[in-house]
Design a protein around this motif. Structure first.
Motif, PDB file in Angstrom:
ATOM      1  N   UNK A  24      43.029  38.993  39.959  1.00  0.00           N
ATOM      2  CA  UNK A  24      41.656  39.866  40.333  1.00  0.00           C
ATOM      3  C   UNK A  24      40.443  39.644  39.763  1.00  0.00           C
ATOM      4  N   UNK A  25      40.631  39.308  38.397  1.00  0.00           N
ATOM      5  CA  UNK A  25      39.527  39.152  37.542  1.00  0.00           C
ATOM      6  C   UNK A  25      38.859  37.770  38.102  1.00  0.00           C
ATOM      7  N   UNK A  26      39.681  36.599  38.506  1.00  0.00           N
ATOM      8  CA  UNK A  26      39.137  35.602  39.089  1.00  0.00           C
ATOM      9  C   UNK A  26      38.370  35.634  40.338  1.00  0.00           C
ATOM     10  N   UNK A  27      38.949  36.492  41.219  1.00  0.00           N
ATOM     11  CA  UNK A  27      38.398  36.965  42.632  1.00  0.00           C
ATOM     12  C   UNK A  27      37.013  37.635  41.994  1.00  0.00           C
ATOM     13  N   UNK A  28      37.134  38.511  41.224  1.00  0.00           N
ATOM     14  CA  UNK A  28      35.702  39.296  40.867  1.00  0.00           C
ATOM     15  C   UNK A  28      34.702  38.441  40.060  1.00  0.00           C
ATOM     16  N   UNK A  29      34.936  37.392  39.580  1.00  0.00           N
ATOM     17  CA  UNK A  29      34.039  36.553  38.874  1.00  0.00           C
ATOM     18  C   UNK A  29      33.563  35.551  39.851  1.00  0.00           C
ATOM     19  N   UNK A  30      34.040  35.169  40.696  1.00  0.00           N
ATOM     20  CA  UNK A  30      33.782  34.172  41.563  1.00  0.00           C
ATOM     21  C   UNK A  30      32.926  34.652  42.827  1.00  0.00           C
ATOM     22  N   UNK A  31      33.105  35.860  42.920  1.00  0.00           N
ATOM     23  CA  UNK A  31      32.416  36.863  44.191  1.00  0.00           C
ATOM     24  C   UNK A  31      30.851  36.888  43.818  1.00  0.00           C
ATOM     25  N   UNK A  32      30.443  36.882  42.586  1.00  0.00           N
ATOM     26  CA  UNK A  32      29.024  36.847  42.197  1.00  0.00           C
ATOM     27  C   UNK A  32      28.551  35.536  42.184  1.00  0.00           C
ATOM     28  N   UNK A  33      29.163  34.539  42.374  1.00  0.00           N
ATOM     29  CA  UNK A  33      28.517  33.117  42.639  1.00  0.00           C
ATOM     30  C   UNK A  33      28.082  32.613  44.016  1.00  0.00           C
ATOM     31  N   UNK A  34      27.126  31.592  43.858  1.00  0.00           N
ATOM     32  CA  UNK A  34      26.860  31.363  45.204  1.00  0.00           C
ATOM     33  C   UNK A  34      27.923  30.531  45.831  1.00  0.00           C
ATOM     34  N   UNK A  35      27.976  30.570  47.161  1.00  0.00           N
ATOM     35  CA  UNK A  35      29.313  29.873  47.728  1.00  0.00           C
ATOM     36  C   UNK A  35      30.412  30.434  47.455  1.00  0.00           C
TER      37      UNK A  35
END
Length: 855
Positions: A24-35
């Motif tokens: 979940x933490x990985x999903x949340x972190x990546x969600x804020x990145x471009x692409x």
């Protein structure tokens, strides 16, 4: 009342929840990145699925239910819980109601609206409900009664839900149905997937990844619970004993109904266990499981035997004839008034039977998956016996009675698979997203950790803390294919990735603000292929492939005719001749031997302890098996009238009784049973009489040796072949042997004997007229006095010698012994081969001189 988890179950639950929290933490972190869409998909496929492998009975389902409930407090997720059969949906729902009453149970029939969704809600369903033709017409279409499953999942994601998935018995539905794996990967696309199985296989994981794109890793990365953990916690029995039955001879084994024997002995063990439970004062009625082949007749036959012959009341014997488990099966397994449950092979999985101690397996268990499921039915310890210290040894084990001792590799493989499991929690792994942000005149490497925190770094210290460094200025030139990114920056990024991966962290490289180079120019076009030649006509093809034929005349010293054996038409009284050669005198004592001793061997399935218990038991021969076997023994051939032959055979048996002063039973059925016993105990009795009768009819006739051989031109010339050439079609050994004959001064001529041709030489009497034998060579030898100087030789390759060893004992009515020769080992020599006591023995180095003799 919810179940209190055992220590190992709590540990596994916590490990799975922690794994999903990290994800979940990985999903949340990546969600804020471009692409982010593409990167989220990559994380989902690479790390979203975890396999939980564990033996049946250790509480996989309980762990999964608690995992769903616990993790759902940390994530906005809706779950899809898949069972292998439609009939098990209700069982899954009842488990949630009992063990996780706070979880919202949802139904695809009534809750296909976004308003119905709840964080942590669970849809319990089967693969058939969403991955079948009917599903595509009902649940996969948006209608007045709700959204399609596909639209429901899409809209759930739009509302911020992530999708969770639990697959029970993952090896069954998901692996075997193409539609199920397609639905999983293209519609469901779960962010969190827990796959559970009691029968893990590496190849299944590979196929799963190939079909869905989701990676499961190697078996040493799977979450694993062992049988020993289940035994130590009191959930599984200490052992499983297999019981098989061994006859004293192969012939006796053919007269026994091993299914009845296994069933009767399993019933005896069941009643011993029932008495032990009564003495222990435990209110548990043991359950005897009887596994039969798929098919209604088998179920009904076993039910009849249990009631009419083995003393069970009709109400205590239950049967499940459906091809899939359902609620009725679960009810029977837990109904104390049911003492026996007969079920088919198709439903070895999907139902719990904690009262079961004994299983009668009436068919072979070849498949490892099926073996694992079958053993799993009797491994559980009943709740009322858990934690007790006064449980006798008999009740600490399960028992499998095997009707077919040879076809049980599935059980052995299952035990090996279960024993090979090593306790292991799912691997977590920290994921780091490494971002290269490119500005107008500089490049920063930004490290984003699992909590979404970021800073500009180029290295990480040994303790894992990020070290801030100044931004790196791009160099002039040195492009690596990415606009505005210097070789130094990319090298720094590469080194950082290596450091993080070396510490077991999972790294994603996110390049933003830079465009990829256009890439290499398209390769030039290949030279145009030359036009193909015009297709040839049929006449052209025939002309091009035709081989010129030549006439090779028979030599002057070759005979005009050869001797062969022929079997004329059978006489009208052939049945009478055969029966007249049957001698019952020496075997009449077998007519009343209706029982035989067997060895009952008991072995532990899960340990490699070589100790075993052998007990002698008396088994009654099966009248039905004997009758069927007797018919096979008495009539293995098709050249007699069945009714007439059996009538004559019965009359001769009566006459034999009278001649020996034995009273003839008045009941014709008793006489037939006695005759059947004699025939089955002496299977060669009729066969040898039939062989003698046919052999007596074989005659020797002349056959004409063709005056010429018509074969392709250019055959190698031969000095002693009757046609002056080496004929085509000789294999390597045959050609080598023909060379020996061709250069031997003791050979007058030799002839390659074709098989089953008008001019062929055949032997029939050797087999009682049943099989024709065409030896490879006919050799005329100087000084041979027998058969006009002609000897028969069969050349046999080493790999076929044992297969056709009977021919080494063949003798012709005219030619006498047919010599078999062949090579042995690597010395390259030919040896004579002789049949002695049904064994093929070397009979000396080949010499043509030996062909002069008839021994």
């Amino acid at each position: 009342m919810t179940t209190i988890l055992k220590k190992f179950q709590c540990q596994m639950r916590e490990a799975l929840v922690t794994r999903f929290k990290h994800l979940k933490a990985q999903y949340d972190a990546v969600s804020r990145l471009p692409g982010s869409v593409e990167k989220l998909s990559r994380i989902r496929l690479d790390h979203g699925a975890v396999m939980l492998q564990a033996p049946t009975g250790v509480g996989k389902t309980l762990i999964a239910v608690d995992t769903v409930q616990s993790f759902s407090t940390n994530e906005k997720v809706v779950w899809f819980w898949f069972v292998p059969f439609v009939g098990l949906v209700g069982q899954a729902q009842r488990t949630f109601q009992a063990e996780a009453p706070a979880v919202k149970l949802l139904s695809l029939e009534s809750d296909r609206f976004t308003e119905s969704l709840r964080p942590g809600g669970v849809y319990a369903l089967s693969w058939q409900s969403v991955a079948s033709t009917l599903a595509r017409r009902v649940l996969r279409e948006t209608r007045d009664d709700g959204l399609s499953v596909d639209d429901l999942i899409l809209q759930a994601r739009e509302l911020g839900y992530r999708i969770g998935c639990v697959v029970d018995e993952a090896h069954h539905g998901l692996q075997k149905a193409h539609e199920a794996s397609t639905f999983f990967s293209t519609v469901l696309k779960p962010d969190y997937a827990l796959l559970m199985t009691a029968t893990p296989r590496d190849e299944d994981a590979i196929k799963f990844s190939q079909k869905t794109g989701y990676k499961l890793g190697n078996p040493d990365e799977w979450a694993t619970i062992t049988r020993d953990q289940g035994v130590s916690a009191g959930l599984l029995k200490e052992g499983v004993k297999t019981v098989k039955f061994i006859a004293r001879s192969g012939n006796e084994s053919k007269m026994l109904d091993f299914e009845r024997i296994a069933l009767a002995q399993a019933v005896a063990m069941h009643r011993r266990i029932k008495l032990e439970l009564e003495h222990l004062g435990v209110g548990v009625t043991p359950l005897l499981l009887v596994q039969v082949p798929n098919g209604g007749e088998s179920v009904d036959d076993v039910e009849r035997i249990l009631v009419t012959e083995l003393g069970f009341s009709a109400v205590s014997v239950r049967k499940h004839t459906s091809d899939e488990p359902d609620d009725n099966l679960a009810a029977v397994a837990n109904d104390p008034s049911a003492e026996v449950l007969i079920f088919k092979m198709a439903i070895a999985m999907g139902f719990d039977a904690p009262r079961a101690f004994t299983l009668a397996a009436l068919r072979g268990v070849r498949d490892r998956e099926f073996g694992t499921q079958v053993v799993g039915r009797i491994m559980r310890v009943h709740r009322l016996l858990q934690g007790r210290e006064d449980v006798p040894v008999l009740l600490k084990n399960g028992y499998v009675f095997l009707a077919n001792q040879e076809d049980q590799e599935g059980l052995r493989d299952a035990a090996g698979l279960i024993n090979a499991m090593r306790a292991q929690e799912p691997q977590l792994g920290q994921q780091t997203i490494l971002t290269l942000e490119v500005g107008a005149d500089s490049s920063d490497i930004t490290l984003v950790n699992s909590q979404g925190e970021s800073e500009s770094v180029v290295a990480a210290t040994s303790d894992g803390e990020a070290s801030r460094v100044p931004s790196i200025q791009p160099s002039q030139g040195g492009s690596t294919g990415l606009s505005n990114i210097s070789a130094e920056v990319l090298e720094t990024a590469r080194n950082l990735v290596a450091q993080l991966q070396g510490r077991g962290q999972l790294v994603l490289l996110n390049i933003s603000g830079a465009a990829a180079s256009t890439g290499a120019a398209a390769p030039g076009s290949a030279p145009a292929a030359s036009p193909s030649a015009a297709p040839a006509t049929l006449a052209d093809v025939i002309a091009a492939t035709a081989v010129a034929k030549k006439r090779y005349p028979r030599k002057a010293n070759a005979p005009l005719t050869l001797k062969t054996e022929l079997l004329p038409s059978l006489p009208d009284n052939f049945e009478e001749q055969v029966v007249g050669l049957v001698d019952f005198t020496r075997v009449l004592g077998d007519r009343d031997r209706t029982g035989t001793q067997l060895t009952q061997r008991t072995e532990e399935l899960f340990t490699e302890d070589e100790s075993m218990l052998d007990e002698s038991i008396l088994a009654q021969l099966s009248p039905s098996v004997i009758a069927e076997r007797a018919k096979q023994v008495a009539l293995p051939f098709r050249d007699v009238d069945e009714r007439d032959f059996l009538h004559r055979l019965e009359d001769r048996f009566r006459d034999a009784l009278v001649r020996q002063g034995i009273a003839v039973p008045k009941d014709a059925e008793v006489i037939r049973r006695q005759l059947d016993l004699v025939l089955v105990r002496n299977p060669k009795l009729v066969r040898e009489a039939h062989k003698r009768a046919r052999a007596s009819l074989v005659e020797v006739h002349d056959v004409t040796l063709p005056d010429a051989l018509i074969e392709p031109a250019g055959l190698p010339r031969s000095a002693r072949n009757v046609y002056g050439v080496f004929p085509p079609g000789l294999n390597k050994d045959e050609r080598e042997f023909a060379n020996l004959l061709d250069t031997d001064s003791d050979v007058i001529w030799w002839h390659r004997n074709p098989s089953d041709k008008p001019g062929s030489v055949a032997l029939w009497a050797w087999s009682g007229g049943l099989t024709g034998f065409y030896p490879d060579f006919i050799v005329a030898v100087q000084g041979r006095a027998h058969a006009e100087g002609q000897a028969l030789v069969e050349v046999k390759g080493e790999f076929l010698q044992e297969w056709e060893k009977a021919k080494a004992g063949a003798k012709g009515l005219h030619h006498g012994r047919a010599f078999m020769v062949g090579k042995r080992g690597d010395d390259g020599n030919f040896y004579f081969l002789r049949l002695e006591n049904h064994q093929l023995e070397l009979d000396g180095l080949y010499e043509t001189q030996r062909l002069k003799m008839n021994i």
